[in-house]
Design an enzyme around this catalytic site. Structure first.
Site, PDB file in Angstrom:
ATOM      1  N   ASP A  38       0.821  -1.235   0.000  1.00  0.00           N
ATOM      2  CA  ASP A  38       0.000   0.000   0.000  1.00  0.00           C
ATOM      3  C   ASP A  38       0.844   1.269   0.000  1.00  0.00           C
ATOM      4  OD1 ASP A  38       0.622  -0.294   2.745  1.00  0.00           O
ATOM      5  OD2 ASP A  38      -1.447   0.021   3.453  1.00  0.00           O
ATOM      6  N   ASP A 179      -5.867  -0.148   5.679  1.00  0.00           N
ATOM      7  CA  ASP A 179      -6.777  -0.459   6.785  1.00  0.00           C
ATOM      8  C   ASP A 179      -8.045   0.392   6.753  1.00  0.00           C
ATOM      9  OD1 ASP A 179      -4.635  -2.042   7.428  1.00  0.00           O
ATOM     10  OD2 ASP A 179      -3.924  -0.788   9.057  1.00  0.00           O
TER      11      ASP A 179
HETATM   12  C1  GLA Z   1      -0.340  -2.649   8.418  1.00  0.00           C
HETATM   13  C2  GLA Z   1      -0.543  -1.233   7.900  1.00  0.00           C
HETATM   14  C3  GLA Z   1      -1.087  -1.244   6.468  1.00  0.00           C
HETATM   15  C4  GLA Z   1      -0.247  -2.127   5.560  1.00  0.00           C
HETATM   16  C5  GLA Z   1       0.000  -3.500   6.209  1.00  0.00           C
HETATM   17  C6  GLA Z   1       0.979  -4.331   5.440  1.00  0.00           C
HETATM   18  O1  GLA Z   1      -1.579  -3.289   8.554  1.00  0.00           O
HETATM   19  O2  GLA Z   1      -1.410  -0.531   8.742  1.00  0.00           O
HETATM   20  O3  GLA Z   1      -1.138   0.071   5.973  1.00  0.00           O
HETATM   21  O4  GLA Z   1       0.970  -1.516   5.237  1.00  0.00           O
HETATM   22  O5  GLA Z   1       0.479  -3.375   7.537  1.00  0.00           O
HETATM   23  O6  GLA Z   1       0.524  -4.616   4.163  1.00  0.00           O
END
Ligand code: GLA
Length: 393
Positions: A38, A179
Site C-alpha cells: 500500500d 486499513d
Molecule cells: C499494516 C498497515 C497497512 C499495511 C500493512 C501491510 O496493517 O497498517 O497500511 O501496510 O500493515 O501490508
C-alpha cells in the site's frame, strides 16, 4: 445485536450519566493479499470482517473530552479539547490516541467542536491480533464526531484520509491506506481492491465455497512498530535508487517484475530482497484480481498465490516470525486449506487461511492443538466473514 446495543447504552449511561446521542460501528479487516504494497503505491486486496468496534458519544458543556472503554478496568480518561498530544505508546490507555488523533485532524480541517464530549468504546475485535482495531476505532470515531456536530466529510475518501492521517501524524505509524479504506469500503461477499496510487477502492465479488480463518499467534515482537517503519524506510531507499534509472516512478509498485529485472544490480542485497518482495507481491495481487474478475472463484489458483505471498514475506521481506511460519507450514500440510499467509504488517499478529467449507471447526481445532504443542500458547481460531463497512447505528 439489539440486546447488545441496549446493554452498551446502559453501560454508557452509568459511566457518563447520560444516554449516548450518537453511535457508530466500524469493522476490523483482514489483508487478503498485498503485503506492504500500500505505501509502495501498489494494489492490495482486503476484506472487512464481521467483528468490530462501537463508539458512543454525547456532548459536554465544558472544554474536556472524557474517554472510557467497556473492556478496560481503568477510570475515565480526561483531556482538554485544545492542545491535543498523543500519549506514549506504552501507556495503558494509549488506545485514546486513535479517537484523539482523528479529532486533531478534523480540527485542522476546520471541524472544531465548540465544546467537549464523552466517548465510550466497545469492541469484539481481539486486541493485538492484526485485525486493525485501530482503523476501526478511528473510523467509527470520525463518523460519530461528524454526526454529533454536523461536520460533513466530502466523501468516503475524505473520511478514510482522516483516519489515515491520524494514524500517521498523531499516532506516528507510517502506514498506507489499506486499513481505513477496507474498513470503509468493505461489503458482504466482496473483497476491497485498492489502487493505492490513484487512491481508488472498488468491491470485487468473491463468492463461492470457501471459509476465511484467522489464527492469531498471540505473540508479537516488542519492536513491531519500529520494524514496520524500518521496512517502509528500506522500500523508500530502494525506490530512490531505482529512480536514478526510472525517474518517473512514484513508488516501487510502478515497476512490473519485467521492468525491474534489468535494474536489480543497482540495489544492495537487503534492498534487493525488499524491492523484489514488493514488486512481485503487487503482481500477485493483480493476478488475483484478474482471476476474481473472470467470475468463478478459482480457489486453488488464488490459494497458491497466498502461499507464495507468505514465502516471500518469510524470505525476502523478512517480516514473518517462527510462529507465523509454523502456522503456515501446518496449514499447508492440512486437509482442505487452499492458501494461508501472514496478514497485516507482520513481526507477529495473525495468519489468514482460505479453506474449504468442510475444513470447519474440526480443521481449525487441529491447527490450534498443533500450535499449542509448538508454542505453549492457547489460541482461539476465528472464522470471519466479509460484512458491511463502517456505519452510523
Ligand atoms: C499494516 C498497515 C497497512 C499495511 C500493512 C501491510 O496493517 O497498517 O497500511 O501496510 O500493515 O501490508
Amino acid at each position: 445485536m439489539n440486546a447488545k446495543l441496549e446493554e452498551l447504552k446502559s453501560w454508557y449511561e452509568t459511566t457518563f450519566q447520560a444516554a449516548p446521542s450518537v453511535m457508530a460501528w466500524a469493522p476490523g479487516r483482514v489483508e487478503f493479499l498485498g503485503n506492504h504494497t500500500d505505501y509502495n503505491l501498489g494494489m492490495v486486496l482486503g476484506s472487512t470482517i464481521d467483528r468490530g468496534i462501537i463508539v458512543m458519544m454525547t456532548p459536554r458543556k465544558d472544554q474536556m473530552i472524557g474517554l472510557a472503554s467497556t473492556g478496560k478496568d481503568h477510570p475515565i480518561v480526561e483531556v482538554e479539547l485544545d492542545g491535543l498530544e498523543p500519549l506514549p505508546g506504552d501507556s495503558p490507555v494509549s488506545w485514546v490516541n486513535y479517537p484523539l488523533g482523528v479529532l486533531k485532524i478534523m480540527i485542522q480541517n476546520g471541524m472544531r467542536p465548540q465544546k467537549g464530549f464523552n466517548i465510550g468504546i466497545w469492541s469484539d475485535l481481539p486486541e493485538g491480533s492484526g485485525l486493525s482495531s485501530s482503523a476501526a476505532l478511528e473510523t467509527a470515531s470520525a463518523l460519530a464526531l461528524g454526526k454529533l456536530y454536523g461536520f460533513v466529510f466530502e466523501d468516503k475518501y475524505a473520511l478514510m484520509r482522516t483516519g489515515w492521517r491520524a494514524e500517521r501524524e498523531f499516532v506516528g505509524m507510517p502506514c498506507g491506506i489499506l486499513d481505513q479504506t477496507v474498513v470503509i469500503f468493505g461489503d458482504a461477499d466482496h473483497l476491497v481492491s485498492i489502487d493505492c496510487k490513484a487512491e481508488l477502492a472498488k468491491g470485487v465479488r468473491f463468492q463461492g465455497d470457501y471459509q476465511f480463518w484467522v489464527f492469531n499467534t498471540a505473540h508479537k515482537h516488542a519492536l513491531i512498530d519500529s520494524f514496520y517503519a524500518d521496512r517502509n524506510a528500506e522500500c523508500m531507499g530502494a525506490r530512490d535508487v531505482l529512480r536514478t534509472v526510472e525517474p518517473g516512478i512514484a513508488g516501487l509498485c510502478d515497476l512490473s517484475p519485467a521492468a525491474f529485472e534489468p535494474h536489480k544490480g543497482l540495489l544492495e542485497p537487503v534492498a534487493l530482497k525488499r524491492a523484489t518482495h514488493i514488486i512481485e507481491e503487487n503482481a500477485r495481487v493483480r493476478e488475483t484480481i484478474r482471476l476474481l474478475e473472470k467470475g468463478a472463484v478459482q480457489q486453488e489458483a488464488i490459494g497458491s498465490l497466498l502461499f507464495q505471498s507468505h514465502r516471500s514475506s518469510q524470505h525476502l521481506f523478512e517480516n514473518s516470525t517462527e510462529d507465523l511460519d509454523f502456522l503456515v507450514d501446518t496449514l499447508e500440510r492440512a486437509e482442505g486449506v487452499y492458501g494461508a499467509r501472514l496478514t497485516g504488517g507482520g513481526f507477529g499478529g495473525a495468519v489468514l487461511a482460505m479453506t474449504t467449507p468442510e475444513f470447519g471447526e474440526a480443521g481449525a481445532a487441529k491447527i490450534r492443538s498443533a500450535y499449542a504443542a509448538f508454542s505453549g500458547r492457547q489460541i482461539e481460531p476465528l472464522m470471519v466473514k466479509a460484512g458491511p463497512g463502517a456505519k452510523l447505528l
